[in-house]
Write a protein that holds these residues in place. Structure first.
Motif, PDB file in Angstrom:
ATOM      1  N   TYR A 170     -12.265 -21.742  -7.644  1.00 46.71           N
ATOM      2  CA  TYR A 170     -11.924 -22.956  -6.893  1.00 46.71           C
ATOM      3  C   TYR A 170     -11.828 -22.657  -5.400  1.00 46.71           C
ATOM      4  N   LYS A 171     -11.187 -21.551  -5.055  1.00 51.65           N
ATOM      5  CA  LYS A 171     -11.032 -21.153  -3.658  1.00 51.65           C
ATOM      6  C   LYS A 171     -12.387 -20.966  -2.990  1.00 51.65           C
ATOM      7  N   ALA A 172     -13.320 -20.358  -3.717  1.00 54.26           N
ATOM      8  CA  ALA A 172     -14.647 -20.099  -3.157  1.00 54.26           C
ATOM      9  C   ALA A 172     -15.441 -21.381  -2.918  1.00 54.26           C
ATOM     10  N   LEU A 173     -15.108 -22.450  -3.629  1.00 51.77           N
ATOM     11  CA  LEU A 173     -15.854 -23.701  -3.466  1.00 51.77           C
ATOM     12  C   LEU A 173     -15.738 -24.253  -2.049  1.00 51.77           C
ATOM     13  N   ASN A 174     -14.624 -23.982  -1.384  1.00 47.17           N
ATOM     14  CA  ASN A 174     -14.442 -24.494  -0.029  1.00 47.17           C
ATOM     15  C   ASN A 174     -15.469 -23.913   0.942  1.00 47.17           C
ATOM     16  N   GLN A 175     -16.019 -22.754   0.606  1.00 45.65           N
ATOM     17  CA  GLN A 175     -17.041 -22.151   1.450  1.00 45.65           C
ATOM     18  C   GLN A 175     -18.358 -22.908   1.353  1.00 45.65           C
ATOM     19  N   PHE A 176     -18.530 -23.676   0.284  1.00 39.39           N
ATOM     20  CA  PHE A 176     -19.771 -24.408   0.082  1.00 39.39           C
ATOM     21  C   PHE A 176     -19.658 -25.876   0.492  1.00 39.39           C
ATOM     22  N   PHE A 177     -18.487 -26.475   0.282  1.00 33.63           N
ATOM     23  CA  PHE A 177     -18.396 -27.928   0.418  1.00 33.63           C
ATOM     24  C   PHE A 177     -17.536 -28.406   1.583  1.00 33.63           C
ATOM     25  N   SER A 182      -3.670 -27.084  -3.051  1.00 30.00           N
ATOM     26  CA  SER A 182      -3.929 -27.331  -1.633  1.00 30.00           C
ATOM     27  C   SER A 182      -3.935 -26.029  -0.843  1.00 30.00           C
ATOM     28  N   LYS A 183      -2.982 -25.158  -1.125  1.00 23.63           N
ATOM     29  CA  LYS A 183      -2.907 -23.875  -0.415  1.00 23.63           C
ATOM     30  C   LYS A 183      -4.084 -22.974  -0.777  1.00 23.63           C
ATOM     31  N   VAL A 184      -4.455 -22.960  -2.059  1.00 21.83           N
ATOM     32  CA  VAL A 184      -5.603 -22.163  -2.482  1.00 21.83           C
ATOM     33  C   VAL A 184      -6.876 -22.656  -1.809  1.00 21.83           C
ATOM     34  N   TRP A 185      -7.054 -23.967  -1.767  1.00 20.17           N
ATOM     35  CA  TRP A 185      -8.246 -24.544  -1.146  1.00 20.17           C
ATOM     36  C   TRP A 185      -8.365 -24.118   0.321  1.00 20.17           C
ATOM     37  N   ASN A 186      -7.221 -23.969   0.955  1.00 27.38           N
ATOM     38  CA  ASN A 186      -7.223 -23.602   2.370  1.00 27.38           C
ATOM     39  C   ASN A 186      -7.103 -22.097   2.598  1.00 27.38           C
ATOM     40  N   GLY A 187      -7.318 -21.305   1.532  1.00 23.31           N
ATOM     41  CA  GLY A 187      -7.489 -19.880   1.714  1.00 23.31           C
ATOM     42  C   GLY A 187      -6.317 -18.992   1.383  1.00 23.31           C
ATOM     43  N   ASP A 243      -3.440 -16.748  -0.777  1.00 26.87           N
ATOM     44  CA  ASP A 243      -3.577 -15.752  -1.824  1.00 26.87           C
ATOM     45  C   ASP A 243      -3.276 -16.354  -3.197  1.00 26.87           C
ATOM     46  N   VAL A 244      -4.246 -16.314  -4.093  1.00 31.47           N
ATOM     47  CA  VAL A 244      -4.118 -16.944  -5.409  1.00 31.47           C
ATOM     48  C   VAL A 244      -3.058 -16.269  -6.261  1.00 31.47           C
ATOM     49  N   THR A 245      -3.119 -14.970  -6.373  1.00 32.76           N
ATOM     50  CA  THR A 245      -2.209 -14.242  -7.257  1.00 32.76           C
ATOM     51  C   THR A 245      -0.753 -14.475  -6.880  1.00 32.76           C
ATOM     52  N   GLN A 246      -0.463 -14.414  -5.610  1.00 33.12           N
ATOM     53  CA  GLN A 246       0.917 -14.618  -5.160  1.00 33.12           C
ATOM     54  C   GLN A 246       1.404 -16.019  -5.475  1.00 33.12           C
ATOM     55  N   LEU A 247       0.562 -17.014  -5.237  1.00 33.60           N
ATOM     56  CA  LEU A 247       0.955 -18.401  -5.490  1.00 33.60           C
ATOM     57  C   LEU A 247       1.201 -18.641  -6.978  1.00 33.60           C
ATOM     58  N   VAL A 248       0.350 -18.109  -7.830  1.00 30.59           N
ATOM     59  CA  VAL A 248       0.509 -18.289  -9.280  1.00 30.59           C
ATOM     60  C   VAL A 248       1.791 -17.613  -9.751  1.00 30.59           C
ATOM     61  N   GLN A 249       2.066 -16.429  -9.257  1.00 30.19           N
ATOM     62  CA  GLN A 249       3.291 -15.722  -9.647  1.00 30.19           C
ATOM     63  C   GLN A 249       4.532 -16.491  -9.208  1.00 30.19           C
ATOM     64  N   GLU A 250       4.510 -17.034  -8.003  1.00 36.30           N
ATOM     65  CA  GLU A 250       5.657 -17.802  -7.504  1.00 36.30           C
ATOM     66  C   GLU A 250       5.877 -19.052  -8.343  1.00 36.30           C
ATOM     67  N   LEU A 251       4.796 -19.727  -8.709  1.00 36.14           N
ATOM     68  CA  LEU A 251       4.921 -20.938  -9.527  1.00 36.14           C
ATOM     69  C   LEU A 251       5.469 -20.593 -10.908  1.00 36.14           C
ATOM     70  N   ALA A 252       4.972 -19.519 -11.500  1.00 34.20           N
ATOM     71  CA  ALA A 252       5.433 -19.115 -12.833  1.00 34.20           C
ATOM     72  C   ALA A 252       6.925 -18.800 -12.823  1.00 34.20           C
ATOM     73  N   VAL A 253       7.387 -18.116 -11.787  1.00 34.75           N
ATOM     74  CA  VAL A 253       8.812 -17.784 -11.680  1.00 34.75           C
ATOM     75  C   VAL A 253       9.646 -19.051 -11.542  1.00 34.75           C
ATOM     76  N   GLN A 254       9.191 -19.994 -10.712  1.00 37.88           N
ATOM     77  CA  GLN A 254       9.945 -21.223 -10.495  1.00 37.88           C
ATOM     78  C   GLN A 254      10.049 -22.055 -11.775  1.00 37.88           C
ATOM     79  N   ILE A 255       8.965 -22.186 -12.508  1.00 34.72           N
ATOM     80  CA  ILE A 255       8.992 -22.963 -13.759  1.00 34.72           C
ATOM     81  C   ILE A 255       9.861 -22.261 -14.794  1.00 34.72           C
TER      82      ILE A 255
END
Length: 466
Positions: A283-290, A438-443, A445-457
């Protein structure tokens, strides 16, 4: 309602969670009883049916009359405000003589309704709610803790929309390029401007072959078209509403598990896993194309761009079927188009779209539960064939709208979709996930964001169990 508006509404009512979890009814406060007709007098058994969407009025009115005549009863539809809907139902259930016997409800609110005593396990004497009549996604959506607590009526999900005329043009370009390159290698003198003779029959055959395989099966196929298509000026290969999770969730939907298929099991949470991270990297890489600006695009503008021939692909919900059909009928649409299942993330990673099901719940406060169940079954069963024509809502029932190929694609997507979870403790998960995308789309770090979300949930789930 698009999911962004739905999520805002969900966040606004989270203050009611504590009262619901302890089994108490919602505070009545100053909530007024919904406007509606006065109670009927006479001997006929009467039920009141609540709903909030005015586009349902014609359908419900017709069904109420037909069912009333068939059963020698009265069904009174009551249109009320969407704001604080469950609070209003609770207030009317405890304070009014016109108790809402049954009502329309989005499936993601069913846990809240059930724990508040406003929904009960359905009776379904006729066996309407079965896999013979509904896909598993519909049955999962209306289930809570192993019980069916509503009858599925209609759904919303997303699919890929494509400009068929542009795909044929792309196929022609690829076929021509292939023949020209082959001719250059053979150094064949020709009469055309390229200096290479082209076999028109072979060109037509190759164009058709490329066109027949043009609808993308994976995201990589879309990127290949983006890299090889010399699009007309002012045309983009793909654009969609990247700011709305409803049009993004398919990227991670097969791997990011929140509550299981029924969305009601707090022990089934799997957010931080390798497949989810890989999907988000795609998904992150798609922003480089579109190059889509997430703060300047919305669903309506994207559909408008597609309708005006400025896009090859977009992602849309079921409303696009009628919009494009009307545009074609009026002559405003100057191209051929099609609807397809959303592509897989890659050859190794599957996609899975999100869905929302609107069902018919029976109020446990009702003094006419048996009749309310019969009317609910009648709505989702016998009346399903007229639902789309009268409301524009796509029925969840199998075997409906069989002559509409575009809607059948949406129904196939729905059958394999993951219903929006109904757990109240994860009620803000979708707002958090929208922020992550939104943050991933704008570049970011994916791993950090996913880990933070998992901890919060995990914190939210554990807090609800204490």
């Amino acid at each position: 309602m698009h999911l962004k508006k739905r999520l805002t509404a969900v966040a606004a009512v989270l203050v009611m969670t504590a009262a619901v979890l302890y089994g108490s009814v919602f505070g009545t406060g100053d909530v007024k009883e919904a406007d509606g007709p006065l109670a009927w007098s006479g001997d006929k058994e009467t039920i009141y049916f609540w709903y909030t969407d005015d586009t349902m009025t014609n359908f419900l009115g017709s069904a109420a009359v037909a069912f009333g005549e068939q059963e020698d009863v009265r069904v009174i539809p009551v249109l009320t405000s969407e704001s604080e809907y469950l609070e209003a139902i609770n207030h009317a259930s405890s304070q009014s003589s016109q108790v809402p016997d049954a009502y329309l409800i989005s499936h993601d609110s069913l846990e809240k309704a059930y724990l508040a005593g406003l929904a009960t396990q359905i009776q379904d004497v006729a066996g309407v709610c079965s896999e013979a009549n509904f896909p598993r996604a519909a049955l999962a959506a209306v289930s809570y803790q192993g019980m069916k607590v509503a009858y599925p009526l209609f759904f919303e999900t997303s699919a890929l929309v494509y400009n068929e005329t542009y795909l044929r043009e792309w196929a022609s370009q690829i076929a021509m390029k292939e023949l020209l390159e082959a001719g250059q290698e053979e150094d064949v003198p020709t009469e055309d401007s390229q200096g290479i003779e082209v076999d028109e029959a072979l060109l037509a055959a190759n164009t058709e072959n490329y066109f027949l395989n043009a609808v993308p099966a994976t995201v990589d196929h879309i990127l290949n078209i983006a890299n090889t298509f010399d699009v007309p000026q002012g045309v983009d290969v793909m654009k969609w509403d990247v700011s709305d999770i409803f049009y993004n969730y398919w990227i991670v939907g097969n791997y990011m598990i929140v509550g299981g298929d029924a969305g009601d099991d707090g022990s089934l949470i799997d957010i931080d896993n390798p497949q989810t991270i890989q999907c988000l990297e795609v998904y992150k890489a798609l922003n480089q194309f579109f190059f889509i600006e997430s703060d300047t695009v919305d669903y309506e503008s994207v559909v408008q761009d597609f309708s005006e021939g400025r896009l090859v692909f977009t992602i849309a919900t079921t409303d696009v079927v009628a919009k494009l059909a009307e545009a074609r009928e009026s002559g405003a649409l100057g191209f051929d188009y099609g609807i397809a299942r959303l592509p897989q993330v890659s050859a190794e990673l599957s996609s899975r779209s999100m869905s929302v099901t609107t069902g018919v719940a029976v109020n446990s406060y009702s003094q006419h539960e048996e009749l309310a169940n019969r009317f609910a079954a009648y709505l989702v069963g016998e009346c399903a064939e007229t639902l789309y024509d009268r409301t524009g809502k796509v029925p969840a029932k199998l075997g409906t709208e069989t002559d509409n190929g575009a809607l059948q694609i949406f129904k196939e997507e729905y059958a394999d979709s993951i219903p929006l979870p109904k757990m109240m403790e994860t009620g803000n998960f979708w707002l958090q996930l929208e922020g992550l995308f939104s943050k991933v789309w704008n570049g970011a770090d994916v791993t950090q964001l996913v880990q933070e979300l998992a901890v919060q949930i995990d914190i939210q789930i554990n807090a609800s169990r204490q």
